[in-house]
Design a protein around this motif. Structure first.
Motif: not given
Length: 433
Positions: A63-65, A230-250, A271-275
């Motif tokens: 799913s990451t790919i 876990l290394q980005e807890v403060t950023r992820i807890a921020s009320p302005t947090f908006k996921p970037n591409n790397q966040d989404i990939l993980n 046409e690409i399928y993920d199962v």
């Protein structure tokens, strides 16, 4: 004369009728030709389409790919999707921290944690390490390890209620992520707990004891990539947090439906399928096997020392090898390009420093140096090659990948695209066999 006049009139009417009929016939012919041309165009479009199937065991990185392809070839994600991933990411952190806390207790490492806590210096009002651990242990309570990581965000969920919501956060600013109906109730609840306990999570994770437990994470089936969270807890807890591409990939969302994306890449329709890769999901694979042009089989190099979540006695790499054997030798893929992506090379490189391949019973025949990356990779490449019954029957292509690295995946996917197109041309007779 009257008779003659009537005869001439009848002839004129007949001629007009014939002309009209001819006109109608001509229009019908044109219409039929138009339909035939449309059908031919549709057949040509269908025949020129490349159908690509992503297969592999659960948590291998398929799913990451799939998400990387969206980043490289698709449209940017909407705010609704980003909010969904924001909730899922916060939920993932709760799931992983529960697993680590439980593992620490099971490994009887609380004394080491107390020693570190007593030796540390704290600012006024700051949580001690022991206090943070106790808070997280109470969070685990009798619930056991959270399971919202295994929940699938329904793609057709009603987005009503999404958006900015009043939640606990590091400041009084309204939280951008808020809630997401698409993420599901369990993930939303875990996300709420994260915002309530994020300071304890941060204190605990920064300890040396937590780092020591992390090296033994294979005993708890922890998602390796969530270390980044876990290394980005403060950023992820921020009320302005908006996921970037790397966040989404993980982000981890269990795939329980067949997902399909369409991309136009250099004039070619893909046409690409993920199962889903878990055992319970594989019965759905057969529905996708028809007219497949290429298969990308994904296996995680780093899972040589882990057990299946659904079968605690089965080594994950052994499962991947057996699954690849069944896919690579399947008659449905006789004319398809079957490519092997040995994924998570970055985690593999880290893990072999303290978890040796030869110490795993299924791979006790490994004779290379225990901390040598190249020898370890070559060993597993050989294991997968041995799964082929007929090496000559279907081409096999192997790539060692890091699915969360967009630059690496761009290169690998371009190579894969070249292989697919070459195979397609060969099958069409444009290239020699």
């Amino acid at each position: 004369m009257g008779a003659c006049g009537s005869s001439e009139g009848d002839a004129s009417v007949a001629q007009s009728s014939t002309t009209a009929a001819a006109g109608v016939g001509s229009e019908a012919v044109k219409y039929n030709h138009s339909i035939e041309k449309q059908l031919i165009r549709e057949q040509q479009t269908e025949s020129s389409k490349v159908k690509l199937l992503l297969l592999g065991a659960g948590e291998s990185g398929k799913s990451t790919i799939f998400k990387q392809m969206r980043i490289l070839y698709g449209q940017p994600r909407s705010d609704e999707e980003l909010r969904m991933y924001g909730v899922i990411i916060r939920s993932n952190i709760i799931v992983i921290i529960k697993k680590i806390v439980f593992l620490l207790k099971r490994l009887d490492m609380e004394a080491a944690l107390d020693e570190e806590s007593n030796a540390a210096k704290y600012d006024d009002g700051e949580l001690t390490l022991r206090q943070a651990y106790d808070e997280l242990l109470a969070l685990c309570g009798s619930e056991g390890v959270g399971s919202s990581t295994a929940s699938t965000a329904p793609q057709d969920a009603n987005p009503a209620g999404e958006g900015t919501a009043e939640v606990d956060s590091p400041s009084d600013v309204k939280d951008w992520v808020g809630k997401s109906a698409q993420a599901g109730p369990a993930a939303n609840e875990d996300a709420r707990l994260f915002l309530k306990h994020w300071k304890a999570i941060r204190t605990f994770w920064h300890s040396q004891t937590a780092k020591a437990v992390w090296t033994k994470r294979s005993q708890a089936n922890v998602i390796d990539g969530h270390k980044e969270y876990l290394q980005e807890v403060t950023r992820i807890a921020s009320p302005t947090f908006k996921p970037n591409n790397q966040d989404i990939l993980n982000a981890r969302v269990k795939t329980t439906t067949v997902s399909k994306e369409k991309y136009l890449i250099d004039g070619v329709n893909f046409e690409i399928y993920d199962v889903g890769g878990q055992r319970s999901e594989r019965r759905k694979w057969m529905d996708c096997f028809d007219s497949v042009d290429a298969v990308i089989f994904v296996a995680a190099l780093s899972e040589y020392d882990q057990l299946l979540a659904e079968s605690r006695k089965t080594n994950r790499m052994v499962e991947a090898l057996e699954l690849f054997r069944s896919v690579a030798n399947n008659r449905a893929f006789k004319k398809a390009s079957v490519m092997l992506f040995l994924n998570k090379k970055d985690i593999f490189a880290e893990k072999i420093m303290y978890s040796h391949i030869v110490d795993q019973p299924p791979f006790s025949d490994f004779s290379g140096e225990s901390q040598n990356f190249d020898e370890g990779v070559l060993y597993f490449i050989t294991k997968f090659k041995e799964c082929r019954v007929d090496q000559e029957d279907t081409d096999q292509y192997t790539h060692v990948t890091c699915a969360t690295d967009t630059n690496n995946m761009e290169f690998v996917l371009e190579s894969a695209r070249t292989i697919i197109m070459t195979q397609s041309l060969r099958s069409s007779g444009f290239l020699g066999a």
